[in-house]
Design a protein around this motif. Structure first.
Motif, PDB file in Angstrom:
ATOM      1  N   UNK A   1       5.168   3.153  -5.340  1.00  0.00           N
ATOM      2  CA  UNK A   1       4.873   1.906  -6.034  1.00  0.00           C
ATOM      3  C   UNK A   1       5.569   1.836  -7.383  1.00  0.00           C
ATOM      4  N   UNK A   2       5.681   2.966  -8.064  1.00  0.00           N
ATOM      5  CA  UNK A   2       6.319   2.985  -9.385  1.00  0.00           C
ATOM      6  C   UNK A   2       7.768   2.541  -9.319  1.00  0.00           C
ATOM      7  N   UNK A   3       8.412   2.710  -8.159  1.00  0.00           N
ATOM      8  CA  UNK A   3       9.814   2.310  -8.021  1.00  0.00           C
ATOM      9  C   UNK A   3      10.000   0.806  -8.120  1.00  0.00           C
ATOM     10  N   UNK A   4       8.908   0.035  -7.903  1.00  0.00           N
ATOM     11  CA  UNK A   4       9.012  -1.420  -8.081  1.00  0.00           C
ATOM     12  C   UNK A   4       8.173  -1.868  -9.284  1.00  0.00           C
ATOM     13  N   UNK A   5       7.865  -0.913 -10.178  1.00  0.00           N
ATOM     14  CA  UNK A   5       7.142  -1.239 -11.396  1.00  0.00           C
ATOM     15  C   UNK A   5       5.687  -1.558 -11.184  1.00  0.00           C
ATOM     16  N   UNK A   6       5.078  -0.940 -10.186  1.00  0.00           N
ATOM     17  CA  UNK A   6       3.707  -1.264  -9.813  1.00  0.00           C
ATOM     18  C   UNK A   6       2.860   0.003  -9.818  1.00  0.00           C
ATOM     19  N   UNK A   7       1.581  -0.137 -10.170  1.00  0.00           N
ATOM     20  CA  UNK A   7       0.637   0.968  -9.999  1.00  0.00           C
ATOM     21  C   UNK A   7      -0.429   0.540  -8.998  1.00  0.00           C
ATOM     22  N   UNK A   8      -0.680   1.389  -8.003  1.00  0.00           N
ATOM     23  CA  UNK A   8      -1.757   1.122  -7.051  1.00  0.00           C
ATOM     24  C   UNK A   8      -2.694   2.323  -7.036  1.00  0.00           C
ATOM     25  N   UNK A   9      -4.000   2.081  -6.899  1.00  0.00           N
ATOM     26  CA  UNK A   9      -4.975   3.178  -6.996  1.00  0.00           C
ATOM     27  C   UNK A   9      -5.154   3.937  -5.688  1.00  0.00           C
ATOM     28  N   UNK A  10      -4.058   4.322  -5.066  1.00  0.00           N
ATOM     29  CA  UNK A  10      -4.094   5.170  -3.877  1.00  0.00           C
ATOM     30  C   UNK A  10      -3.810   6.595  -4.332  1.00  0.00           C
ATOM     31  N   UNK A  11      -4.833   7.435  -4.320  1.00  0.00           N
ATOM     32  CA  UNK A  11      -4.712   8.792  -4.852  1.00  0.00           C
ATOM     33  C   UNK A  11      -5.435   9.763  -3.921  1.00  0.00           C
ATOM     34  N   UNK A  12      -4.839  10.925  -3.648  1.00  0.00           N
ATOM     35  CA  UNK A  12      -5.473  11.872  -2.724  1.00  0.00           C
ATOM     36  C   UNK A  12      -6.722  12.521  -3.333  1.00  0.00           C
ATOM     37  N   UNK A  13      -7.637  12.860  -2.448  1.00  0.00           N
ATOM     38  CA  UNK A  13      -8.817  13.663  -2.771  1.00  0.00           C
ATOM     39  C   UNK A  13      -8.816  14.858  -1.823  1.00  0.00           C
TER      40      UNK A  13
ATOM     41  N   UNK B   1     -15.822  16.717  -4.814  1.00  0.00           N
ATOM     42  CA  UNK B   1     -14.471  16.970  -4.294  1.00  0.00           C
ATOM     43  C   UNK B   1     -13.483  16.308  -5.249  1.00  0.00           C
ATOM     44  N   UNK B   2     -12.523  17.058  -5.784  1.00  0.00           N
ATOM     45  CA  UNK B   2     -11.670  16.497  -6.843  1.00  0.00           C
ATOM     46  C   UNK B   2     -10.484  15.701  -6.309  1.00  0.00           C
ATOM     47  N   UNK B   3     -10.080  14.726  -7.106  1.00  0.00           N
ATOM     48  CA  UNK B   3      -8.814  14.043  -6.841  1.00  0.00           C
ATOM     49  C   UNK B   3      -7.671  15.026  -7.069  1.00  0.00           C
ATOM     50  N   UNK B   4      -6.574  14.799  -6.383  1.00  0.00           N
ATOM     51  CA  UNK B   4      -5.435  15.717  -6.437  1.00  0.00           C
ATOM     52  C   UNK B   4      -4.164  14.913  -6.696  1.00  0.00           C
ATOM     53  N   UNK B   5      -3.210  15.576  -7.337  1.00  0.00           N
ATOM     54  CA  UNK B   5      -1.900  14.946  -7.607  1.00  0.00           C
ATOM     55  C   UNK B   5      -2.069  13.637  -8.368  1.00  0.00           C
ATOM     56  N   UNK B   6      -2.857  13.703  -9.433  1.00  0.00           N
ATOM     57  CA  UNK B   6      -3.129  12.517 -10.243  1.00  0.00           C
ATOM     58  C   UNK B   6      -1.854  11.891 -10.786  1.00  0.00           C
TER      59      UNK B   6
ATOM     60  N   UNK C   1      -5.589  10.532   1.167  1.00  0.00           N
ATOM     61  CA  UNK C   1      -5.542   9.447   0.194  1.00  0.00           C
ATOM     62  C   UNK C   1      -6.790   8.562   0.278  1.00  0.00           C
ATOM     63  N   UNK C   2      -7.253   8.142  -0.870  1.00  0.00           N
ATOM     64  CA  UNK C   2      -8.397   7.238  -0.972  1.00  0.00           C
ATOM     65  C   UNK C   2      -8.056   6.091  -1.908  1.00  0.00           C
ATOM     66  N   UNK C   3      -8.908   5.074  -1.874  1.00  0.00           N
ATOM     67  CA  UNK C   3      -8.868   3.983  -2.849  1.00  0.00           C
ATOM     68  C   UNK C   3     -10.265   3.837  -3.437  1.00  0.00           C
TER      69      UNK C   3
END
Length: 831
Positions: free
Chosen positions: A223-235, A286-291, A338-340
């Protein structure tokens, strides 16, 4: 390497491969790019479960499609996807959990998912290894089961190739560029070196019309490649595999495989695996990973184990399956998934750019892969999916969302997989975050808050010490009596509501009037007036509901649903950008946080405002002659300049007071003081929802969506068929497949009293014929009330129906719209 296609899909897990398959099936020339090998991300370590259970109507359709699609893959491709239809037994230790299943069962009925009910004795008799003496019961999905993630992905990949899709492995996408109206995907070729994948130095570019990303744990980088942030992050998700259980091995000599077992109250699933058991817990902490992004060296790898974290869940497995106590551990896994923040994936258009699509944030990716590919391909190739995908749209999260929010909420979401999902659920993590200046004052008055688009918004008001969490229920929760009192207050006197989370957009400029006239289906209002109107999709269905206030000939203030702030702004901006060369300059500004909104409603609301208004003739300033219904006036309330709109979602005499947000505290205090002589109180979103149902006002996201046209939604009076507007031809060609109607109904009474929540099945002569889309209690009629969709021939006042509430059927009847004040006399009240 091929360098041209209509669509490029980035990501070779189950989701990406399914999208590529379905795009190719639709006839699009498609290329799929994978950094490593197919399934090298979360797919390879997924447990492969296919749970049909889901409280979301859209997600239920997606999961159902996946299961049916996977069943046919072997016949199409010759590859066995490894589907084991063993069923899924979801057990309940409490009556509340059984109520959750009862509510879900109605959603399942509307989607066509088969369920069976089981008593504890039936469970013990059928599966004697499962302890059932402390259970209340269970719900069984006989069509459920599990599948081999690698095998189903490879089968879809073969099917995609057979349909003409090109799959390229060992290429890393390093950028996207818009060039001459097309996307250029920049790729680096990768090679193995010392166990890692590294760029070889060779690069390529692929030109395409559309890009889809399904990059799993790498979503933030993509997403960062198009200047966007999305809250998809692994747990981190851990699961363990046991050694063979002798009791299970012996049982299987004469009996079929157990269904997938889910003890939701113990927060785990268990299934058989080579004579042993797989335990998959959803524990706390359970912690988020690769923040900040997945390390470049991370491939098909696992994370460090922390088995102490799942000790409680492991012991509860032993309690439920006593024979597992003496069985050793064979394998254990800790892999990122990945979670949201809300658990739903991000499927749909990326904000800010054309023809770029996300399919990210899948916590149940194997289950959702098939259906996601199908419905996303429909969106891309046909203009819209056959089901409303709003609840999955990436733009439901605004630009205020950042990494810390995503990490906090995704960890909470993981923990809540098996927490009771009340319809009135309000999750607490990362709150309060977005608050209005009136927040502390409302809190002191007893406000029990929910959140919409990150904003705190009162749901209802209760006495000090009230436990909102304990008040939640699948039936009438402890909050019910307070919402009822608030609705009566507004119907009989006057109430105040903080409506500041409304999304607000300013659209102005030389081309603004022509643009909005084309974009929406109703006539544009005259200067100083307002209109309720709708923007349509290319398929002729409802894209957006908007209240348009015309400030000047070329200046419009547009109010839409609070949850749709980023969703609607992106829509307005993209559509305006496509029309500027033709219509002239169109300026689109998101002004949501510049304006607060305090809504005052009830037959005494005029008297409250009259005490504050600064006017040469205060006695007539708010009369129908000077300030008619459906108009806007700029007035001063004390020292606060206010854009007052005479409209009320409650169906009573009322005003929305739009004001500079920095003056809200002042205006709030002034209104409270002026309201004291008139007995003014506060009301919240739940009472407002009941009151809008009494007026048959459709709500965007439930009653209105991208799966029904304005004609089907009963909005004919808001359509100007004498003009051309976006989606008109498609709307006419679609016809009327169903109609939205108002329904009054009965339901459970006494200690187990329950109201409809808006996901219940409707029956005629014993046959399921439709569903509710919203529901609640009507103070005005003293009955349960809802809106729903029926075949046109049944959408007639007087039609007798039955509604499924808490797994029992109750009498229901279609009534004329607006059972409360059908002539709108209370809205037009003069004085």
């Amino acid at each position: 390497m091929k360098t041209q296609a209509r669509a490029v899909v980035v990501g070779g897990g189950a989701v990406g491969v399914s999208i590529a398959y379905h795009l190719a099936k639709a006839g699009w020339e498609t290329i799929l790019l994978e950094r490593d090998e197919l399934t090298a991300g979360s797919t390879w370590h997924a447990a492969g479960l296919l749970p049909l259970f889901n409280m979301s109507y859209a997600t239920s359709h997606i999961h159902k499609y996946s299961v049916e699609f996977y069943k046919g893959l072997e016949a199409e491709t010759g590859l066995n996807p490894g589907f084991y239809q063993v069923g899924n037994l979801r057990m309940a230790q409490t009556d509340a959990r059984m109520d959750e299943y009862r509510l879900y069962a109605s959603t399942a009925e509307t989607v066509g998912v088969e369920v069976e009910w089981m008593t504890p004795k039936q469970i013990a008799d059928r599966w004697p290894l499962v302890r059932a003496d402390d259970l209340k019961g269970a719900i069984l999905h006989p069509g459920d089961g599990y599948i081999n993630p690698a095998d189903v992905t490879q089968a879809m990949a073969k099917g995609a190739r057979q349909l003409g899709c090109t799959i390229i492995r060992k290429v890393q996408v390093d950028g996207f560029e818009r060039r001459n109206g097309e996307w250029v995907v920049k790729v680096a070729h990768m090679v193995e070196k010392g166990g890692n994948l590294v760029p070889s130095g060779e690069t390529s570019e692929i030109t395409c019309e559309h890009v889809v990303t399904a990059t799993g744990n790498h979503a933030q980088r993509t997403a960062a490649m198009i200047g966007c942030y999305i809250p998809a992050m692994p747990v981190e998700h851990q699961y363990i595999v046991t050694e063979p259980d002798p009791a299970l091995v012996d049982y299987r000599k004469t009996a079929p495989e157990h269904p997938v077992l889910r003890d939701a109250d113990a927060k785990w699933y268990v299934r058989e695996e080579r004579g042993g058991w797989i335990l998959g817990p959803y524990e706390r902490n359970a912690p988020a990973w690769a923040k900040f992004g997945v390390p470049d060296t991370f491939r098909a790898d696992l994370l460090k184990l922390d088995l102490e974290r799942i000790e409680e869940e492991y012991m509860s497995m032993i309690h439920r399956i006593p024979s597992s106590e003496s069985v050793g551990l064979k394998d254990d896994y800790n892999g990122p998934i990945c979670y949201t923040p809300d658990g739903n994936p991000l499927v749909g258009p990326a904000p800010g750019v054309p023809n770029f699509w996300f399919a990210e944030g899948f916590s149940f990716g194997i289950t959702a892969a098939g259906g996601t590919g199908h419905y996303l391909a429909q969106m891309m190739t046909e203009g819209e999916a056959e089901i409303d995908m709003w609840s999955l749209d990436p733009r439901r999260y605004g630009r205020w969302v950042n990494r810390e929010y995503a990490a906090t909420k995704n960890e909470e979401c993981y923990e809540h997989v098996y927490v009771l999902h009340h319809p009135d659920e309000e999750r607490e993590a990362a709150r309060p975050l977005r608050t209005t200046p009136a927040y502390e004052k409302l809190k002191a008055a007893g406000a029990q808050f929910g959140q919409v688009n990150g904003f705190e918004r009162p749901n209802y008001f209760a006495p000090a010490g009230f436990d909102d969490h304990g008040a939640r229920s699948f039936r009438r929760g402890g909050w019910w009596k307070y919402a009822e009192a608030e609705a009566k207050l507004v119907r009989e006197g006057v109430g105040l509501f903080d409506a500041s989370p409304f999304a607000k957009t300013r659209i102005k400029g030389p081309g603004a009037a022509a643009f909005l006239d084309w974009l929406t289906c109703n006539k544009l209002p005259k200067v100083g007036r307002i209109n309720l109107t709708y923007a349509l999709t290319d398929a002729g269905t409802v894209r957006t509901e908007a209240t348009i206030v015309r400030l000047a000939e070329d200046d419009f203030y547009v109010v839409t649903a609070g949850a749709a702030q980023a969703y609607d702004f992106d829509f307005f901006e993209k559509e305006a950008a496509a029309k500027r060369d033709v219509l002239g300059w169109i300026e689109v500004q998101d002004v949501t946080t510049q304006w607060g909104v305090l809504a005052i409603a009830g037959p005494k609301s005029r008297e409250v405002l009259r005490a504050l208004i600064v006017d040469a003739d205060p006695a007539t300033a708010l009369s129908n002659k000077r300030f008619p219904w459906l108009s806007m006036r700029k007035i001063d309330l004390g020292m606060c300049p206010t854009m007052a709109i005479r409209v009320a979602y409650t169906g009573e005499l009322g005003y929305e007071l739009h004001h500079p947000i920095e003056m809200q505290a002042y205006l709030f205090d002034a209104l409270v003081k002026a309201g004291e002589p008139h007995g003014m109180g506060f009301f919240g979103a739940r009472a407002q929802n009941w009151m809008r149902l009494e007026k048959s006002y459709r709500a965007f996201g439930s009653d209105l969506g991208r799966d029904a046209s304005p004609l089907e939604s009963g909005l004919e009076r808001f359509i100007d068929m004498g003009k051309d507007f976006k989606g008109k031809a498609a709307m006419e060609a679609r016809g009327v497949r169903a109609k939205c109607v108002t329904i009054l109904m009965d339901g459970p009474e006494g200690a187990l009293a329950a109201d409809p929540w808006g996901r219940e099945a409707l029956y005629s002569n014993g046959r399921m014929v439709g569903r509710l889309t919203s529901g609640g209690w009507s103070v005005a009629t003293g009955r349960r009330i809802g809106l729903g969709y029926l075949p046109p021939e049944l959408a007639v006042p007087g039609t007798k129906l039955e509604v499924l509430i808490m797994d029992d059927r109750y009498p229901a009847e279609v009534v004329e719209d607006s059972p409360h004040d059908p002539e709108n006399a209370r809205l037009r009240l003069d004085g």
